[in-house]
Write an enzyme that holds these catalytic residues in place. Sequence first.
Site: not given
Length: 383
Positions: A185-189
Site C-alpha cells: 500500500h502507498p504508506v508502506k515501506i
Amino acid sequence: MIPYGRQNISTADVDAVVDVLRSDFLTQGPMVPRFETCVADRVGAAHAVAVNSATSALHIACLALGVKPGDLLWTSPITFVASANAGAYCGADIDFVDIDPTTLNLCPLALERKLVQAKAAGRLPKVIIPVHMGGLSCEMDVIAGLARTHGIRVIEDASHAIGGSFRDTPIGSCQYSDVTVFSFHPVKIVTTAEGGLATTNDRALARAMELFRSHGVTREPAEMEGLSDGPWYYQQIALGYNYRMTEVQAALGISQMARLEPFIARRHALAKRYDALLASLPVRLQTQATHHYSGLHLYIVQLDDASRRSAVFAALRAAGIGVNVHYIPVHTQPWYRAHGHADSVFANAEDYYARAISLPMYPDLTEEEQDYVVAQLAEALAA
C-alpha cells in the site's frame, strides 16, 4: 499537512511504469514473475505469489492451508481487520490472543496459556496469524515452537515489515512459518500503489495460492481431468478469485525494491532521532530488542495519561500533523461483537488503544518537520 505516512516516487519509478504502459502487456506478462523473484530473493524464500492486496494474500494463504467452516483461527486484536477477516472469509471462527504491552505484538506467554486451555477444551486453532506490529517481528521462534507442538499452521502478517529481520533472518524467509504476507500500500515501506505478496518455502502451498489468485483456472495438462482439447484449453479445478497483480504494479514494485535498504535506513535514523527528542515527554515507546530489526512502518507513542489522547490527537491535527491511530482492537468492531465477541476483554490491547497515536514516519520526512511534530506534541501534552 504532514501525513503519518507517504510514498516516495522517483523518476526511475515513473519510467518503469511508463515502460510497461508502452509494452505489450498490462497484465499477465513478465513483470509480475520478475517482482515475485525480486522479493523472494531479497527475503530468502523459495516461492512468492503476488496479488492485488495484502488482504488477498492473507485470504489465499488461508485457503491454501485448508481453512474452512468450523475451523478456528487466532490472531492479534491490534491489527487492521484484514488479519482476522481472511479467516472469516473461509468460514472460520475467529479468536484473539492479547498483546505484549511493550512490543505491541501477540504475546507468546498469553498464547501459551490460551493453547493449554484450548487443548483441554479439545478445540485448538488450525491457523495462527501473528502480526508484526509497526514492522517489529513477533517472537517467532517461540510462536513457531508452540505451533509445532500443537500441530498448528502459521501465517506471518508482515504487512508492515518488509526489510526487517528477526534473529538475523529476513522477515519473509518463512523460517518460522508456513506463509508470510507483505503489503505494498502507498504508506508502506515500498509500494506498488495497491498490492500484496505471499512467500512460502512449500511448493504445494505456492501452487495452491497461484490457483486461488486467478479463478482456480489452470492451463497445465498435468493438473487437468482428462485430456486437453488443445493449446487454447483451460480448466477450473478450484473455486478461485481474481486477485491478480497488474504489470504496472509489479514494475513499480521492482523499481521500489531497489531502494528498500535506503528506505529502511532512513526510517531507523528518524526513529532514533524521535527516541531522543521524546525522552523527556510522558509517552511510552514500542520496545525493540537487539535480536529484532524493525521495518519501522509505524512510529507509535502511547500517552502516559490515556484521558488526554483525544485532546492531544485533535491538537496535532489542528497543527497540520496527520497523526493516526493504529489500531482499534478488532474484537470491539461491531461485526465481531455480533459474532461472539461482545463480552471479550483483551486488557493489554484495550489499554494500548486508549493511549496510542502514530506519528509521521516516512523517508522524506525532514528533521525540521520532525522537530515541529515533537514540539507540537510537547505543547499539546502540556496544555
